[in-house]
Design a protein around this motif. Structure first.
Motif, PDB file in Angstrom:
ATOM      1  N   ASN A   1       0.812  -1.220   0.000  1.00 49.74           N
ATOM      2  CA  ASN A   1       0.000   0.000   0.000  1.00 49.74           C
ATOM      3  C   ASN A   1       0.846   1.271   0.000  1.00 49.74           C
ATOM      4  N   THR A   2       1.981   1.237   0.699  1.00 52.82           N
ATOM      5  CA  THR A   2       2.805   2.440   0.825  1.00 52.82           C
ATOM      6  C   THR A   2       4.113   2.363   0.050  1.00 52.82           C
ATOM      7  N   GLY A   3       4.568   1.146  -0.253  1.00 55.94           N
ATOM      8  CA  GLY A   3       5.865   0.986  -0.896  1.00 55.94           C
ATOM      9  C   GLY A   3       7.027   1.002   0.064  1.00 55.94           C
ATOM     10  N   ASP A   4       6.752   0.992   1.387  1.00 59.21           N
ATOM     11  CA  ASP A   4       7.845   0.901   2.355  1.00 59.21           C
ATOM     12  C   ASP A   4       8.625  -0.387   2.104  1.00 59.21           C
ATOM     13  N   TYR A   5       9.953  -0.285   2.080  1.00 61.34           N
ATOM     14  CA  TYR A   5      10.810  -1.373   1.623  1.00 61.34           C
ATOM     15  C   TYR A   5      11.960  -1.575   2.592  1.00 61.34           C
ATOM     16  N   SER A   6      12.236  -2.817   2.935  1.00 60.39           N
ATOM     17  CA  SER A   6      13.431  -3.135   3.718  1.00 60.39           C
ATOM     18  C   SER A   6      13.886  -4.540   3.360  1.00 60.39           C
ATOM     19  N   VAL A   7      15.196  -4.756   3.432  1.00 57.48           N
ATOM     20  CA  VAL A   7      15.743  -6.052   3.064  1.00 57.48           C
ATOM     21  C   VAL A   7      17.088  -6.241   3.755  1.00 57.48           C
ATOM     22  N   GLY A   8      17.334  -7.445   4.261  1.00 60.27           N
ATOM     23  CA  GLY A   8      18.646  -7.790   4.780  1.00 60.27           C
ATOM     24  C   GLY A   8      19.591  -8.083   3.638  1.00 60.27           C
ATOM     25  N   VAL A   9      20.820  -7.577   3.723  1.00 57.61           N
ATOM     26  CA  VAL A   9      21.741  -7.713   2.602  1.00 57.61           C
ATOM     27  C   VAL A   9      23.150  -8.055   3.078  1.00 57.61           C
ATOM     28  N   ALA A  10      23.947  -8.491   2.137  1.00 53.95           N
ATOM     29  CA  ALA A  10      25.388  -8.643   2.306  1.00 53.95           C
ATOM     30  C   ALA A  10      26.043  -8.098   1.048  1.00 53.95           C
ATOM     31  N   GLY A  11      27.293  -7.731   1.150  1.00 55.34           N
ATOM     32  CA  GLY A  11      27.973  -7.190  -0.013  1.00 55.34           C
ATOM     33  C   GLY A  11      29.316  -6.596   0.333  1.00 55.34           C
ATOM     34  N   PHE A  12      29.591  -5.406  -0.196  1.00 52.12           N
ATOM     35  CA  PHE A  12      30.911  -4.797  -0.035  1.00 52.12           C
ATOM     36  C   PHE A  12      30.772  -3.285   0.128  1.00 52.12           C
ATOM     37  N   TRP A  13      31.533  -2.735   1.048  1.00 48.35           N
ATOM     38  CA  TRP A  13      31.634  -1.286   1.172  1.00 48.35           C
ATOM     39  C   TRP A  13      32.654  -0.798   0.152  1.00 48.35           C
ATOM     40  N   PHE A  14      32.299   0.278  -0.563  1.00 49.82           N
ATOM     41  CA  PHE A  14      33.245   0.824  -1.539  1.00 49.82           C
ATOM     42  C   PHE A  14      33.542   2.282  -1.218  1.00 49.82           C
ATOM     43  N   GLU A  15      34.752   2.696  -1.570  1.00 46.25           N
ATOM     44  CA  GLU A  15      35.187   4.074  -1.396  1.00 46.25           C
ATOM     45  C   GLU A  15      35.976   4.496  -2.627  1.00 46.25           C
ATOM     46  N   ASP A  16      35.636   5.668  -3.152  1.00 49.80           N
ATOM     47  CA  ASP A  16      36.268   6.189  -4.355  1.00 49.80           C
ATOM     48  C   ASP A  16      36.204   5.176  -5.501  1.00 49.80           C
ATOM     49  N   GLY A  17      35.064   4.493  -5.575  1.00 47.46           N
ATOM     50  CA  GLY A  17      34.843   3.554  -6.671  1.00 47.46           C
ATOM     51  C   GLY A  17      35.515   2.218  -6.525  1.00 47.46           C
ATOM     52  N   GLU A  18      36.226   1.967  -5.425  1.00 44.09           N
ATOM     53  CA  GLU A  18      36.956   0.715  -5.245  1.00 44.09           C
ATOM     54  C   GLU A  18      36.408  -0.045  -4.039  1.00 44.09           C
ATOM     55  N   ILE A  19      36.381  -1.381  -4.163  1.00 43.12           N
ATOM     56  CA  ILE A  19      35.939  -2.221  -3.053  1.00 43.12           C
ATOM     57  C   ILE A  19      36.893  -2.040  -1.875  1.00 43.12           C
ATOM     58  N   ALA A  20      36.325  -1.770  -0.681  1.00 52.43           N
ATOM     59  CA  ALA A  20      37.152  -1.569   0.505  1.00 52.43           C
ATOM     60  C   ALA A  20      37.157  -2.810   1.392  1.00 52.43           C
TER      61      ALA A  20
END
Length: 450
Positions: free
Chosen positions: A385-404
């Motif tokens: 009804n509202t489009g409120d969205y949440s999801v558990g995730v995993a991945g990578f933090w990036f800084e200046d376009g590079e994986i940190a």
């Protein structure tokens, strides 16, 4: 299956079944005859673990009595079994409550073109071929330094054919095959265990990467996740990797589902014709893609299909309608009924894709400065009804376009209408499924961490 049933072709079987329904008192009926077969193998620790072969045949039937409908299915394809199926379905249709929006389409609305589609790739692959591919994938994953084990590795070949018919005169046939290979690798470091995967499913084996490449990708993805950290709660840019970006397209498709709009349970129900995405964004349904996993010549009610821009230059162009939802909304059906014929139709698309942008994921990351690259998701939660969205995730933090560094145990949250408006696609689209998207950048997302 009796001898009398073996002598009948699927088309003859369906025609006889529909005649039984009309003779039993039905006003109209439709039916589907399906046949499928598969061969699958699993391997473990360099050895064959199991081989499985399946062969199935069945029939689904829907009958109408006035504005009442009922549907049944069965696997008894003998004359006696089909007669009993028809009589039972008609009796059920007489007893259920009315549904004023149900019914078959008028003959004038049906597709007037070709209704036979062949999506056959390879002929049946032998268990030995599948085993060799699975073993090669497993070995390549285990050869990646640091991979401890492969939790599951399998390959399969599948074939399916369906014939459909209705008393309004429609007849159609679709057949196709697919080949699949997938595995999950596991790695451990300092008591921390991680896993990741790679998997492919295509019509033709030649369209799949080499088995060793699939295994190596799974292993390298797993190793990259070792040493994952938690993030502090903050707002940041998020790039959804193309492996998971299609889930956002799925959320959009659910919001433009005709039945959802008709029930008033869509956050886009009042946005027809408006700009929902940024200018330049296109989301397209392409039912004619050669050897596409979702390609089709007609929808689940026998209505014509065509290439359709669901989002055109950012603007919402229409709902996904089957005949019942179109009637309820006072609109014309538009070829998005899910496979019905023997079952009440829902809505579905064929081969949907988000048109790619001009910049690479790396360029988008560099422009964003820092943020989170999401490569895995766990149980998205969406308020329709509202489009409120949440999801558990995993991945990578990036800084200046590079994986940190790798990241885990983070929740990404936002509101889908706002997310759609800010969405920027990368240029790395791959057309390999029924719903494809390139990597997607959305700035200003809420990250909940430690």
């Amino acid at each position: 299956m009796t001898d009398s049933a073996v002598k009948l072709s699927p088309e003859e079987t369906l025609s006889g079944l529909l005649d039984h329904c009309l003779k039993a008192g039905a006003d109209a009926a439709d039916a589907r005859y399906g046949v499928s077969g598969s061969v699958s193998v699993s391997v473990r620790k360099g050895k064959l673990e199991g081989i499985e072969r399946e062969e199935n045949a069945g029939i689904s039937l829907r009958c109408f009595f006035g504005k009442r409908q009922a549907h049944v299915s069965g696997a008894d394809l003998s004359r006696e079994g089909l007669t009993a199926l028809a009589e039972r379905c008609v009796a059920m249709a007489r007893a259920v409550p009315e549904d004023r929006f149900c019914g078959l389409p008028e003959a004038a609305l049906l597709t007037g073109g070709q209704t036979r589609l062949d999506l056959t790739g390879e002929a049946e692959l032998s268990p030995e071929t599948l085993e060799a591919d699975a073993l090669a994938a497993e070995a390549a994953a285990l050869a990646v330094p640091g991979v401890k084990t492969v939790a599951g590795c399998g390959a399969s070949w599948n074939r399916s054919s369906s014939w459909v018919a209705a008393t309004n005169g429609f007849r159609g046939h679709k057949t196709g095959t697919s080949v699949s290979l997938g595995l999950a690798a596991v790695a451990e470091r300092n008591g921390q265990m991680e896993r990741d995967y790679d998997s492919w499913s295509v019509r033709r084996r030649s369209d799949m990467p080499a088995a060793a490449d699939i295994g190596r990708t799974a292993g390298e993805r797993t190793i990259a996740r070792l040493g994952a950290r938690k993030l502090a709660t903050q707002k940041a840019a998020v790039i959804f990797d193309r492996r998971v970006a299609d889930s956002l397209i799925g959320a959009f498709l659910s919001a433009i589902s005709g039945p959802s709009v008709a029930r008033g349970v869509s956050f886009l129900k009042d946005r027809m014709g408006e700009a929902v995405f940024a200018p330049g964004i296109y989301i397209t349904d392409d039912p004619a893609r050669p050897m596409g996993m979702g390609s089709r010549l007609y929808d689940g009610e026998g209505l014509p299909v065509r290439e359709t821009h669901l989002i055109e230059d950012g603007r919402l162009t229409g709902w996904l309608l089957n005949l019942p939802s179109a009637r309820q909304l006072g609109l014309d059906p538009n070829g998005f009924a899910s496979p019905g014929f023997g079952d009440p139709p829902g809505v579905s698309t064929s081969n949907v894709y988000l048109r790619p942008g001009k910049d690479s994921p790396g360029a988008l990351a560099k422009a964003a400065g820092k943020g989170l690259l999401v490569t895995d998701m766990f149980g998205p939660s969406i308020n329709p009804n509202t489009g409120d969205y949440s999801v558990g995730v995993a991945g990578f933090w990036f800084e200046d376009g590079e994986i940190a560094w790798p990241v885990s145990e983070v929740t990404v949250a936002g509101e889908l209408p706002s997310m759609f408006a800010r969405l920027i696609p990368a240029n790395d689209l791959e057309l390999r499924g029924t719903r494809d998207a390139p990597s997607i950048l959305i700035e200003g997302m809420n990250l909940a961490g430690s």
